[in-house]
Design a protein around this motif. Structure first.
Motif, mmCIF file in Angstrom:
data_model
loop_
_atom_site.group_PDB
_atom_site.id
_atom_site.type_symbol
_atom_site.label_atom_id
_atom_site.label_comp_id
_atom_site.label_asym_id
_atom_site.label_seq_id
_atom_site.Cartn_x
_atom_site.Cartn_y
_atom_site.Cartn_z
ATOM 1 N N GLN A 46 -4.130 23.854 19.749
ATOM 2 C CA GLN A 46 -3.454 23.431 20.975
ATOM 3 C C GLN A 46 -2.998 24.624 21.799
ATOM 4 O OE1 GLN A 46 -0.211 21.232 19.465
ATOM 5 N NE2 GLN A 46 -1.463 19.551 18.716
ATOM 6 N N LEU A 47 -2.916 25.770 21.172
ATOM 7 C CA LEU A 47 -2.315 26.926 21.818
ATOM 8 C C LEU A 47 -3.324 27.877 22.451
ATOM 9 C CD1 LEU A 47 0.227 27.715 18.985
ATOM 10 C CD2 LEU A 47 0.542 26.237 20.968
ATOM 11 N N GLU A 48 -4.585 27.720 22.201
ATOM 12 C CA GLU A 48 -5.580 28.679 22.665
ATOM 13 C C GLU A 48 -6.861 27.949 23.048
ATOM 14 O OE1 GLU A 48 -5.862 32.629 23.448
ATOM 15 O OE2 GLU A 48 -4.259 31.847 22.241
ATOM 16 N N THR A 49 -7.517 28.416 24.102
ATOM 17 C CA THR A 49 -8.780 27.816 24.521
ATOM 18 C C THR A 49 -9.944 28.517 23.828
ATOM 19 O OG1 THR A 49 -9.109 29.303 26.391
ATOM 20 C CG2 THR A 49 -7.803 27.304 26.781
ATOM 21 N N ALA A 50 -11.099 27.880 23.840
ATOM 22 C CA ALA A 50 -12.289 28.450 23.196
ATOM 23 C C ALA A 50 -12.701 29.765 23.855
ATOM 24 C CB ALA A 50 -13.436 27.450 23.252
ATOM 25 N N VAL A 51 -12.545 29.867 25.159
ATOM 26 C CA VAL A 51 -12.890 31.103 25.863
ATOM 27 C C VAL A 51 -11.994 32.248 25.394
ATOM 28 C CG1 VAL A 51 -12.949 32.220 28.128
ATOM 29 C CG2 VAL A 51 -13.750 29.863 27.879
ATOM 30 N N GLU A 52 -10.711 31.962 25.251
ATOM 31 C CA GLU A 52 -9.786 32.997 24.793
ATOM 32 C C GLU A 52 -10.069 33.386 23.352
ATOM 33 O OE1 GLU A 52 -6.275 30.867 25.842
ATOM 34 O OE2 GLU A 52 -5.917 32.135 27.588
ATOM 35 N N ILE A 53 -10.483 32.440 22.556
ATOM 36 C CA ILE A 53 -10.846 32.749 21.170
ATOM 37 C C ILE A 53 -12.038 33.698 21.139
ATOM 38 C CG2 ILE A 53 -11.746 31.780 19.010
ATOM 39 C CD1 ILE A 53 -10.123 29.231 19.716
ATOM 40 N N ALA A 54 -13.027 33.450 21.992
ATOM 41 C CA ALA A 54 -14.210 34.312 22.045
ATOM 42 C C ALA A 54 -13.839 35.721 22.468
ATOM 43 C CB ALA A 54 -15.234 33.727 23.001
ATOM 44 N N ARG A 55 -12.916 35.862 23.399
ATOM 45 C CA ARG A 55 -12.477 37.188 23.855
ATOM 46 C C ARG A 55 -11.660 37.911 22.796
ATOM 47 N NH1 ARG A 55 -9.926 35.308 29.356
ATOM 48 N NH2 ARG A 55 -11.764 34.340 30.212
ATOM 49 N N ALA A 56 -11.141 37.187 21.856
ATOM 50 C CA ALA A 56 -10.228 37.744 20.862
ATOM 51 C C ALA A 56 -10.913 38.638 19.843
ATOM 52 C CB ALA A 56 -9.511 36.614 20.132
ATOM 53 N N ALA A 57 -12.201 38.642 19.793
ATOM 54 C CA ALA A 57 -12.914 39.410 18.767
ATOM 55 C C ALA A 57 -12.601 40.900 18.835
ATOM 56 C CB ALA A 57 -14.410 39.185 18.901
ATOM 57 N N ASP A 58 -12.271 41.404 20.030
ATOM 58 C CA ASP A 58 -12.024 42.835 20.195
ATOM 59 C C ASP A 58 -10.562 43.225 20.031
ATOM 60 O OD1 ASP A 58 -14.705 43.078 20.752
ATOM 61 O OD2 ASP A 58 -14.419 43.110 22.923
ATOM 62 N N LYS A 59 -9.680 42.272 19.927
ATOM 63 C CA LYS A 59 -8.252 42.572 19.910
ATOM 64 C C LYS A 59 -7.597 42.095 18.625
ATOM 65 C CE LYS A 59 -7.698 42.196 24.859
ATOM 66 N NZ LYS A 59 -6.975 41.535 25.937
ATOM 67 N N LYS A 60 -6.537 42.759 18.270
ATOM 68 C CA LYS A 60 -5.728 42.353 17.126
ATOM 69 C C LYS A 60 -4.797 41.220 17.561
ATOM 70 C CE LYS A 60 -6.960 45.810 14.457
ATOM 71 N NZ LYS A 60 -7.795 45.617 13.341
ATOM 72 N N PRO A 61 -4.471 40.308 16.650
ATOM 73 C CA PRO A 61 -3.585 39.193 17.000
ATOM 74 C C PRO A 61 -2.236 39.622 17.576
ATOM 75 C CG PRO A 61 -4.657 38.751 14.915
ATOM 76 C CD PRO A 61 -5.011 40.167 15.301
ATOM 77 N N LEU A 62 -1.643 40.677 17.067
ATOM 78 C CA LEU A 62 -0.352 41.115 17.579
ATOM 79 C C LEU A 62 -0.470 41.641 19.008
ATOM 80 C CD1 LEU A 62 2.630 41.352 16.945
ATOM 81 C CD2 LEU A 62 2.181 43.626 16.011
ATOM 82 N N SER A 63 -1.546 42.349 19.304
ATOM 83 C CA SER A 63 -1.774 42.820 20.674
ATOM 84 C C SER A 63 -1.933 41.644 21.625
ATOM 85 C CB SER A 63 -3.038 43.696 20.745
ATOM 86 O OG SER A 63 -2.869 44.858 19.980
ATOM 87 N N MET A 64 -2.657 40.632 21.180
ATOM 88 C CA MET A 64 -2.831 39.442 22.005
ATOM 89 C C MET A 64 -1.490 38.745 22.233
ATOM 90 S SD MET A 64 -6.345 37.947 20.410
ATOM 91 C CE MET A 64 -6.258 36.455 21.368
ATOM 92 N N ALA A 65 -0.670 38.675 21.205
ATOM 93 C CA ALA A 65 0.639 38.036 21.325
ATOM 94 C C ALA A 65 1.513 38.769 22.335
ATOM 95 C CB ALA A 65 1.323 37.987 19.961
ATOM 96 N N PHE A 66 1.533 40.090 22.282
ATOM 97 C CA PHE A 66 2.322 40.859 23.243
ATOM 98 C C PHE A 66 1.824 40.651 24.670
ATOM 99 C CE2 PHE A 66 3.715 43.901 19.737
ATOM 100 C CZ PHE A 66 5.017 43.408 19.726
ATOM 101 N N GLU A 67 0.518 40.586 24.847
ATOM 102 C CA GLU A 67 -0.036 40.343 26.182
ATOM 103 C C GLU A 67 0.375 38.967 26.699
ATOM 104 O OE1 GLU A 67 -4.239 40.991 25.918
ATOM 105 O OE2 GLU A 67 -4.002 43.155 25.633
ATOM 106 N N GLU A 68 0.337 37.969 25.837
ATOM 107 C CA GLU A 68 0.732 36.614 26.240
ATOM 108 C C GLU A 68 2.211 36.558 26.599
ATOM 109 O OE1 GLU A 68 -0.415 34.006 23.092
ATOM 110 O OE2 GLU A 68 -2.530 34.104 23.608
ATOM 111 N N ILE A 69 3.042 37.244 25.853
ATOM 112 C CA ILE A 69 4.473 37.283 26.157
ATOM 113 C C ILE A 69 4.694 37.957 27.506
ATOM 114 C CG2 ILE A 69 6.695 38.272 25.463
ATOM 115 C CD1 ILE A 69 5.689 37.911 22.519
ATOM 116 N N SER A 70 4.003 39.054 27.744
ATOM 117 C CA SER A 70 4.135 39.782 28.993
ATOM 118 C C SER A 70 3.724 38.932 30.193
ATOM 119 C CB SER A 70 3.289 41.060 28.936
ATOM 120 O OG SER A 70 3.360 41.751 30.154
ATOM 121 N N ARG A 71 2.657 38.164 30.035
ATOM 122 C CA ARG A 71 2.174 37.292 31.125
ATOM 123 C C ARG A 71 3.076 36.081 31.332
ATOM 124 N NH1 ARG A 71 -3.129 37.584 28.566
ATOM 125 N NH2 ARG A 71 -2.699 35.470 27.861
ATOM 126 N N GLY A 72 3.909 35.778 30.354
ATOM 127 C CA GLY A 72 4.759 34.598 30.450
ATOM 128 C C GLY A 72 4.110 33.360 29.868
#
Length: 86
Positions: A46-72
């Motif tokens: 419920q929290l992530e779209t398939a497109v975002e999951i595909a982009r996630a291959a290059d990033k660590k989960p914690l980095s993604m979390a910080f980016e999401e927090i920064s974006r609001g």
């Protein structure tokens, strides 16, 4: 010059300058992202779209979390300290 993005000041602004809350919020969201990447999608789907999951291959989960927090995209409820995804 800082190479860390998003900057810590931006992140702290999102959590009322509470470092411990930022750590907790980021860890919880990174856990959700990690579960999703492993295929344990019950809650995380419920929290992530398939497109975002595909982009996630290059990033660590914690980095993604910080980016999401920064974006609001991820915030918290100060009354119950529950994490909310937008």
């Amino acid at each position: 010059m800082s190479i860390i993005n998003p900057k810590i000041d931006e992140l702290l602004d999102k959590v009322d300058n509470d470092r411990f809350l930022l750590c907790s919020l980021a860890a919880k969201r990174a856990h959700d992202i990690n579960d999703m990447m492993r295929g344990q999608r019950d809650r995380a789907i419920q929290l992530e779209t398939a497109v975002e999951i595909a982009r996630a291959a290059d990033k660590k989960p914690l980095s993604m979390a910080f980016e999401e927090i920064s974006r609001g995209d991820v915030s918290y409820d100060s009354e119950s300290i529950d994490i909310k995804n937008h």
